[in-house]
Design an enzyme around this catalytic site. Structure first.
Site, PDB file in Angstrom:
ATOM      1  N   CYS A 177      37.216  24.908  65.767  1.00 41.08           N
ATOM      2  CA  CYS A 177      37.242  24.146  67.007  1.00 41.08           C
ATOM      3  C   CYS A 177      36.925  22.682  66.708  1.00 41.08           C
ATOM      4  CB  CYS A 177      36.372  24.760  68.089  1.00 41.08           C
ATOM      5  SG  CYS A 177      34.709  25.137  67.579  1.00 41.08           S
ATOM      6  N   ARG A 178      35.971  22.100  67.456  1.00 42.78           N
ATOM      7  CA  ARG A 178      35.821  20.646  67.364  1.00 42.78           C
ATOM      8  C   ARG A 178      35.006  20.148  66.178  1.00 42.78           C
ATOM      9  NH1 ARG A 178      34.500  21.314  73.327  1.00 42.78           N
ATOM     10  NH2 ARG A 178      36.509  21.072  74.344  1.00 42.78           N
TER      11      ARG A 178
END
Lengths: 217, 217
Positions: A177-178
């Site tokens: 993800c981020r």
DNA sequence: AGTATATTCAATAGATCTATTGAATGATAT
DNA sequence: ATATCATTCAATAGATCTATTGAATATACT
């Protein structure tokens, strides 16, 4: 008597550090790591008012951590450069190794969902090339569209339960993800394992992958 | 509703950043990089009251940047670990590359005294082994005695003019002091060149040398 | 020209930070 | 037991930071 040149420099460095001295601004930097954004969109991502987000962005910009450009009526902000990422990484290292409270939160929340060693860039490249893994991007669609790992499939976390059939045949799933403290891939891995799918997390996210000189789509 | 685990982590990281958000505390860290010290001695080095220095040290300790131990009636402080040095290095990188004011101070003061490229660790090792350079430590004697580069000669800056004869025969002098923004080696190099002695500065100081895994005496 | 959208500005209140001062605490020496 | 030294604590004043609110500014659309 004026301050010494060294203290003048240290005051400038201290101003950069103060810009990082607020959890919301660190969150803002994580989001900008996914790609440039306008103030309103960013405010929605971090859950702050537009006025407050704008204030924080001014602060980050004065500190040399972000840059901006106008595109029509939008002002688009982005990370100044990779040194900003390196600085965040160094900050996170100190926190992880030296603060008991960080260790506690990692154990109580993060590692309870995934206590396995995350997958390195190198291992992901090897296994991906050998066709042994499915790379899964669990960020929201708009972030995936800005930039993502080569060959990554996008299933935003909140759609995972209803789209499991799309990866049911995968030998192993590597989710990302981020960045290192984004909870999306932890939740994704926990949910996939619950369904009997072999899953692990990448050690970080798109910004760190790019900073390592690796290709993105 | 409690904050998310990610924001809890970010608040901890932000607290570390705030600890660096004061020029005096960065100065304190530079001095602790030369070796562990008591509060009173440190206060003298950084030019603050003992009470104020103690407050700053508490702040740095809570943030996981320094550690302390008691030795008799003295409390000795030291850098927690090399991650602290790495964090400072990353902070300095961002400042140097992204802040115009930093560039200005470097040009107006530092580079006016030495605009040559500083000497790398590798180059110093090679030239030192070949007997081509004299390594000069221009820190105060007490800091030299705590730890110094192998084969380094100690002439504190304020004694340089009166002890020039001790290095008059040197082919080339490589001077170093506390770290990249310590002014002592800049002044030393300027003074030596004024006397016709070939002189350059090492790129950093003892803490960075140690962090690079290189030997110290 | 008027309206809508996006963003920034300015003022404000409350919280936090910093340096100072004098007192308190702990260790050592006599 | 007392004095000295080293360090920390607590209270304080002034400075800085943060979030909010309403106004102001810039751009795009009608």
């Amino acid at each position: 008597m004026s301050t010494s040149p060294k203290l003048k420099l240290y005051e400038e460095f201290a101003a950069i550090a103060r810009a990082l001295g607020n959890a919301h601004r660190i969150d803002i930097l994580e989001h900008l790591g996914q790609g440039e954004r306008g103030v309103d969109a960013l405010a929605a991502k971090v859950g702050l008012s537009t006025a407050n987000t704008s204030q924080h962005l001014q602060h980050l910009k004065r500190a040399g951590l972000v840059d901006s450009r106008r595109e029509g009526k939008y002002i688009l902000y982005r990370l100044k450069d990779d040194n900003v990422l390196a600085l965040l990484g160094a900050l996170f290292d100190v926190g992880e190794k030296n603060l008991a409270e960080v260790d506690k939160v990692l154990r109580d929340y993060f590692h309870q969902r995934d206590d396995m060693e995350p997958v390195s860039h190198q291992e992901l490249l090897e296994r991906s090339r050998a066709g042994l893994v499915t790379v899964l991007d669990v960020r929201p669609k708009d972030e995936y569209e800005m930039e993502h790992l080569p060959g990554a499939k996008n299933i935003p976390l909140e759609e995972l339960e209803s789209r499991l059939s799309e990866i049911a045949d995968a030998q192993e799933v590597i989710a990302y993800c981020r960045g290192p403290y984004c909870v999306l891939s932890y939740e994704a891995v926990a949910a996939l394992r619950k369904r009997g799918i072999r899953a692990r997390r990448l050690e970080d996210g798109v910004p760190e992958w790019r900073a390592a000189g690796l290709p993105l789509e």
